[in-house]
Enzyme design. Structure first.
Site, PDB file in Angstrom:
ATOM      1  N   SER A 194       0.849  -1.195   0.000  1.00  0.00           N
ATOM      2  CA  SER A 194       0.000   0.000   0.000  1.00  0.00           C
ATOM      3  C   SER A 194       0.878   1.237   0.000  1.00  0.00           C
ATOM      4  CB  SER A 194      -0.888   0.016   1.247  1.00  0.00           C
ATOM      5  OG  SER A 194      -1.342   1.339   1.473  1.00  0.00           O
ATOM      6  N   HIS A 252      -1.228  -1.360  -4.239  1.00  0.00           N
ATOM      7  CA  HIS A 252      -2.494  -1.067  -3.547  1.00  0.00           C
ATOM      8  C   HIS A 252      -2.577   0.448  -3.305  1.00  0.00           C
ATOM      9  CE1 HIS A 252      -5.856  -2.209  -0.855  1.00  0.00           C
ATOM     10  NE2 HIS A 252      -5.431  -1.237  -0.064  1.00  0.00           N
ATOM     11  N   ASP A 273      -4.798   3.489  -1.696  1.00  0.00           N
ATOM     12  CA  ASP A 273      -5.841   3.779  -0.709  1.00  0.00           C
ATOM     13  C   ASP A 273      -6.446   5.153  -0.941  1.00  0.00           C
ATOM     14  OD1 ASP A 273      -5.964   1.455   1.002  1.00  0.00           O
ATOM     15  OD2 ASP A 273      -3.900   1.942   1.560  1.00  0.00           O
ATOM     16  N   MET A 315      -9.159   7.814   0.211  1.00  0.00           N
ATOM     17  CA  MET A 315      -9.981   8.177   1.381  1.00  0.00           C
ATOM     18  C   MET A 315     -10.583   9.557   1.153  1.00  0.00           C
ATOM     19  SD  MET A 315      -7.429   6.901   4.372  1.00  0.00           S
ATOM     20  CE  MET A 315      -6.585   5.311   4.269  1.00  0.00           C
ATOM     21  N   HIS A 353      -8.427   0.805  -3.647  1.00  0.00           N
ATOM     22  CA  HIS A 353      -9.313   0.573  -2.505  1.00  0.00           C
ATOM     23  C   HIS A 353     -10.033   1.881  -2.195  1.00  0.00           C
ATOM     24  CE1 HIS A 353      -9.415  -0.535   2.103  1.00  0.00           C
ATOM     25  NE2 HIS A 353     -10.609  -0.455   1.571  1.00  0.00           N
ATOM     26  N   MET A 358     -12.254   4.043  -0.104  1.00  0.00           N
ATOM     27  CA  MET A 358     -12.878   4.237   1.208  1.00  0.00           C
ATOM     28  C   MET A 358     -13.633   5.555   1.127  1.00  0.00           C
ATOM     29  SD  MET A 358      -9.595   2.890   3.321  1.00  0.00           S
ATOM     30  CE  MET A 358      -8.595   3.054   1.855  1.00  0.00           C
ATOM     31  N   MET A 407     -11.035  -6.158   6.060  1.00  0.00           N
ATOM     32  CA  MET A 407     -10.224  -5.158   6.757  1.00  0.00           C
ATOM     33  C   MET A 407      -9.845  -5.697   8.135  1.00  0.00           C
ATOM     34  SD  MET A 407      -9.744  -2.646   4.731  1.00  0.00           S
ATOM     35  CE  MET A 407      -8.825  -1.680   5.941  1.00  0.00           C
ATOM     36  N   ASP A 422      -6.271  -6.601   4.661  1.00  0.00           N
ATOM     37  CA  ASP A 422      -5.670  -5.264   4.648  1.00  0.00           C
ATOM     38  C   ASP A 422      -5.693  -4.655   6.047  1.00  0.00           C
ATOM     39  OD1 ASP A 422      -4.838  -2.699   4.017  1.00  0.00           O
ATOM     40  OD2 ASP A 422      -6.560  -2.224   2.750  1.00  0.00           O
TER      41      ASP A 422
HETATM   42  C1  DX5 Z   1      -6.163   1.395   5.901  1.00  0.00           C
HETATM   43  C2  DX5 Z   1      -5.719   1.114   4.476  1.00  0.00           C
HETATM   44  C3  DX5 Z   1      -4.601   0.136   4.413  1.00  0.00           C
HETATM   45  C4  DX5 Z   1      -3.372   0.597   5.141  1.00  0.00           C
HETATM   46  C5  DX5 Z   1      -2.416  -0.514   5.328  1.00  0.00           C
HETATM   47  O1  DX5 Z   1      -7.218   2.245   5.907  1.00  0.00           O
HETATM   48  O2  DX5 Z   1      -6.784   0.596   3.715  1.00  0.00           O
HETATM   49  O3  DX5 Z   1      -4.311  -0.251   3.080  1.00  0.00           O
HETATM   50  O4  DX5 Z   1      -2.733   1.652   4.498  1.00  0.00           O
HETATM   51  O5  DX5 Z   1      -1.352  -0.013   6.083  1.00  0.00           O
HETATM   52  P1  DX5 Z   1      -0.659  -0.887   7.228  1.00  0.00           P
HETATM   53  O6  DX5 Z   1      -0.113  -2.097   6.534  1.00  0.00           O
HETATM   54  O7  DX5 Z   1       0.378   0.018   7.743  1.00  0.00           O
HETATM   55  O8  DX5 Z   1      -1.725  -1.229   8.215  1.00  0.00           O
HETATM   56 ZN    ZN Z   2      -6.294  -0.435   1.701  1.00  0.00          ZN
END
Ligand code: DX5
Ligand code: ZN
Length: 225
Positions: free
Chosen positions: A12, A37, A39, A41, A70, A72, A141, A179
């Site tokens: 990620s 990956h 993320d 948000m 991903h 969110m 998750m 994840d």
């Molecule tokens: C959390 C994300 C993850 C996160 C993983 O909201 O979806 O992908 O960045 O990071 P680590 O491996 O540090 O938990």
């Molecule tokens: Zn993620």
């Protein structure tokens, strides 16, 4: 004897140095990662605000690895076309944020990308039961989404196990991704419970180990699990 499943590693980039993202992504591909990956948000579904399609587009130019995006976010259906155009290969939406999950999953597929659905730690695996056959990926998750570097929540393990059993019982080719808080110390248990894709952010991008060392350590731990 059950055949060992080769677990895929999806670093990620949330924990990477955003000022040198192109270089980091190339380094990640050279390290033998299977996916990148990403993320996304929105500051609404989760408290944090990260990146949009423009960054996916920029990353796309630096790697041929599939981009595992991903989302969110709330109202994912409004953003999905832009992420596909930017080069996302797979898009995962949250069950909790998608009142019309079936529609969102089929929207992703119709646009030519692979489709995933994610569930938070407090969401039961049964929430994916109806949609499972339509998915390319189910994402469990193992932290509450929003930030990298959090502690792995142990109740994810039996949940992975139950989803693996459901996927196998139905004879589906759905990937099972995990994840949050995954490190070489617990990657074996995550793989052993039935994950086929492991996401790791802070375990890959940090000042203690190189990306290559981190990916190799995760792979070794997962393969032994
Ligand atoms: C959390 C994300 C993850 C996160 C993983 O909201 O979806 O992908 O960045 O990071 P680590 O491996 O540090 O938990
Ligand atoms: Zn993620």
């Amino acid at each position: 004897m059950a055949e060992a499943r080769r677990v895929k590693i999806a670093p990620s980039i949330l924990s990477a140095d955003f000022a040198r993202l192109g270089e980091v992504v190339r380094e990640t591909e050279q390290a033998g990662a299977d996916y990148i990956h990403v993320d996304v948000m929105d500051g609404r579904f989760v408290p944090n605000l990260t990146i949009g399609p423009i960054v996916v587009d920029a990353v796309r130019a630096h790697t041929s690895l599939p981009l595992d995006v991903h989302l969110m976010v709330v109202e994912a259906e409004r953003l999905i076309p832009d992420f596909v155009s930017a080069g996302a290969d797979r898009i995962t939406v949250h069950q909790e944020a998608a009142p019309h999950l079936h529609r969102a999953v089929h929207q992703i597929k119709e646009l030519g990308a692979s489709a995933g659905a994610a569930i938070n730690p407090a969401t039961p695996d049964a929430a994916l039961a109806e949609i499972l056959p339509d998915l390319d990926l189910a994402l469990v998750m193992s932290v509450n989404p929003g930030f990298g570097g959090q502690q792995f929540i142990q109740s994810a393990l039996p949940k992975i196990d139950r989803l693996r059993a459901a996927i196998d019982r139905l004879g589906l080719a759905v990937e099972l991704e995990v994840d949050g808080g995954v490190k070489p110390e617990n990657a074996g248990r995550v793989a052993g419970a039935g994950a086929s894709v492991i996401v790791a952010g802070s375990a890959v991008y940090n000042d203690r180990v190189s990306v290559a060392e981190a990916v190799a350590a995760l792979r070794a731990a997962a393969d032994a699990g």
